[in-house]
Design an enzyme around this catalytic site. Structure first.
Site, PDB file in Angstrom:
ATOM      1  N   LYS A  87       5.158   0.498  12.641  1.00 38.52           N
ATOM      2  CA  LYS A  87       4.578   1.122  11.439  1.00 38.52           C
ATOM      3  C   LYS A  87       3.759   2.350  11.821  1.00 38.52           C
ATOM      4  CE  LYS A  87       4.420  -3.427   9.230  1.00 38.52           C
ATOM      5  NZ  LYS A  87       3.620  -4.658   9.052  1.00 38.52           N
ATOM      6  N   ILE A 135       0.863  -1.195   0.000  1.00 35.74           N
ATOM      7  CA  ILE A 135       0.000   0.000   0.000  1.00 35.74           C
ATOM      8  C   ILE A 135       0.899   1.245   0.000  1.00 35.74           C
ATOM      9  CG2 ILE A 135      -1.782   1.281   1.225  1.00 35.74           C
ATOM     10  CD1 ILE A 135      -2.649  -1.287   2.582  1.00 35.74           C
ATOM     11  N   GLY A 156       3.928 -20.018   7.449  1.00 35.43           N
ATOM     12  CA  GLY A 156       5.106 -19.155   7.316  1.00 35.43           C
ATOM     13  C   GLY A 156       4.789 -17.683   7.484  1.00 35.43           C
TER      14      GLY A 156
END
Ligand code: NAP
Ligand code: HSE
Length: 428
Positions: free
Chosen positions: A207, A138, A189
């Protein structure tokens, strides 16, 4: 003819190999769009003879990422190793000292050292860019830095850890508990090498802190993100939240309040019919609010080879085109230290308790809430599970301090079995 832009890539794992593939597959497109060839001069990773599924034959190899970062034939050092310190930081610093631009996907490094690295880069006229560090594919850093540059940003929100959203939405879909879905995510994973980075909310907190710096013109302040992971979310909460029209998300919220910068990364209830409430699986969503634009919603893959490499290439292409933006949208030297808001903006809360089924039990709990100044908006009792019954409350807006006092009061009631659970309800 303009000289080619020459990359040195340190880290050939998921993201690094994705970048190599784009540079090879899209060479003509990159040149047409930037007016110059984008080439790889040299690469580095820990193990030279690993089969990485990409052609590396034409590139110089360096065992040492610092040596790679300072090579004469490298214009841009692309740091894709990870880790807040160690080789990633050493090589980034070496690259900047050697006059190279740097592109990184490393949110852990920037959340801790971003301010110092950005100041170093800008003082020397270099750029340090990190589109891939937040929400994978994004282009949210670009959206905030460029697209919304004329807005006073009022709030940044988002689901920025795909693994947590995967676990939470799978809990709802399958009715299985947290531990079973954690195992499933592990087998697929999805989890970081240290899973607590994901489920403890740390990765998403990194973030959020980076976006908050751009949004509010403050120095990155990860230490002031109030962090809570998803480990304590029970299937009962997921199901009962759904029953009341909500879904549970690991939600990041950053906003500037009269008391300072509020940064929270915590499980929240959001309306099930809101864009955030409808987000499924490993997908990310970032909601940006500004005084002029009002609200925009960005949704897309938050991780993975292609999406993350796509974001790395967005920064590389800016450099190829001669676009030289400040790391955090304005000169780093002018960013102010963030004054942390010591408490969150008042909100309604969902409270789940398990009450012994005896006369006056509900009255005692309601009294504990009332004595702390917490007002009940809705209440629901579910079927008996002898000798106790689950009872839910939704409160009116209240402060976290009042809520904590009420939770303490409830825990001390002799009619409450176990520890009551409270989850914030966020208006999104
Ligand atoms: P990864 O698959 O674990 O790859 C890491 C690479 O770095 C490997 O090639 C490894 O070498 C190399 N490396 C590690 N230590 C090194 C050292 N001391 N010297 C030289 N090379 C070294 O990691 P990744 O998933 O690609 O992530 C890379 C960065 O992108 C991280 O900062 C991560 O947080 C960020 N990121 C990842 C994603 C994602 O979807 N994976 C999304 C957003 C951001 P070997 O291969 O030889 O072991
Ligand atoms: N571990 C991260 C996530 C991916 O689950 O979203 C990289 O940011």
């Amino acid at each position: 003819m303009t000289d080619p832009l020459r990359l040195g890539i340190a880290g050939l794992g998921t993201v690094g190999t994705g970048v190599v593939k784009i540079v090879q597959r899209q060479a003509a497109l990159l040149q047409a769009r930037s007016g110059r060839a984008v080439q790889i001069s040299a690469v580095s990773a820990r193990t030279r003879d690993k089969d990485r599924g990409v052609r590396l034959g034409g590139y110089a190899w360096e065992d040492d990422p610092v040596a790679l970062a300072t090579r004469d034939d490298v214009d841009v050092f692309v740091e894709l190793m990870g880790g807040s310190d160690g080789p990633a930081k050493a090589a980034t610093e070496a690259a900047l000292a050697a006059g190279k631009d740097v592109v990184t996907a490393n949110k852990a490094m920037l959340a801790v050292h971003g301010q110092a690295l950005a100041e170093t880069a800008e003082a020397a006229g270099q750029v340090l860019r990190f589109e891939a560090a937040v929400a994978g594919g994004i282009p949210v850093v670009k959206a905030l830095t460029e697209g919304l540059a004329g807005n006073e940003i009022t709030r940044v929100m988002g689901v920025m850890n795909g693994t947590c959203n995967y676990i939470l939405t799978r809990m709802e879909a399958t009715g299985q508990g947290y531990n079973a879905l954690f195992e499933e995510a592990d087998k697929l994973g999805y989890l970081e090498a240290d899973p607590n980075l994901d489920v403890g909310g740390i990765d998403a907190g990194h973030k959020l802190a980076l976006l908050a710096s751009i949004a509010f013109g403050t120095q990155v302040s990860f230490d002031n993100v109030q962090l809570e992971g998803i480990q304590r979310i029970e299937i009962a909460d997921i199901e009962q939240a759904r029953d009341m029209g909500y879904r549970i998300k690991l939600l990041g919220v950053a906003q500037m309040t009269g008391r300072g910068l509020e940064q929270r990364m915590q499980p929240c209830l959001v309306p099930a019919d809101s864009p955030l409430g409808q987000l499924e699986g490993g997908t990310n969503m970032v909601v940006l609010e500004g005084d002029s634009v009002e609200q925009i919603v960005l949704r897309g893959p938050g991780a993975g080879e292609g999406p993350t490499a796509s974001a790395v290439m967005s920064d590389v292409m800016d450099i190829a085109r001669g676009i030289r933006l400040a790391t955090f949208g304005q000169p780093a030297a002018g960013l102010q230290p963030a004054t942390p808001a010591n408490s969150a903006v008042p909100a309604p809360y969902y409270i789940r308790t398990q009450l012994f089924d005896k006369p006056g039990a509900l009255a005692k709990v309601a009294t504990a809430l009332g004595e702390s100044g917490v007002s009940i908006d809705r209440m629901r009792q579910y079927g008996h599970d002898e000798p106790t019954a689950p009872v839910l409350f939704v409160t009116h807006k209240t402060t976290k301090e009042a809520l904590d006092a009420a939770m303490d009061g409830m825990a001390q009631c002799d009619v409450v079995d176990g520890t009551p659970v409270a989850i914030r309800i966020e208006a999104v």
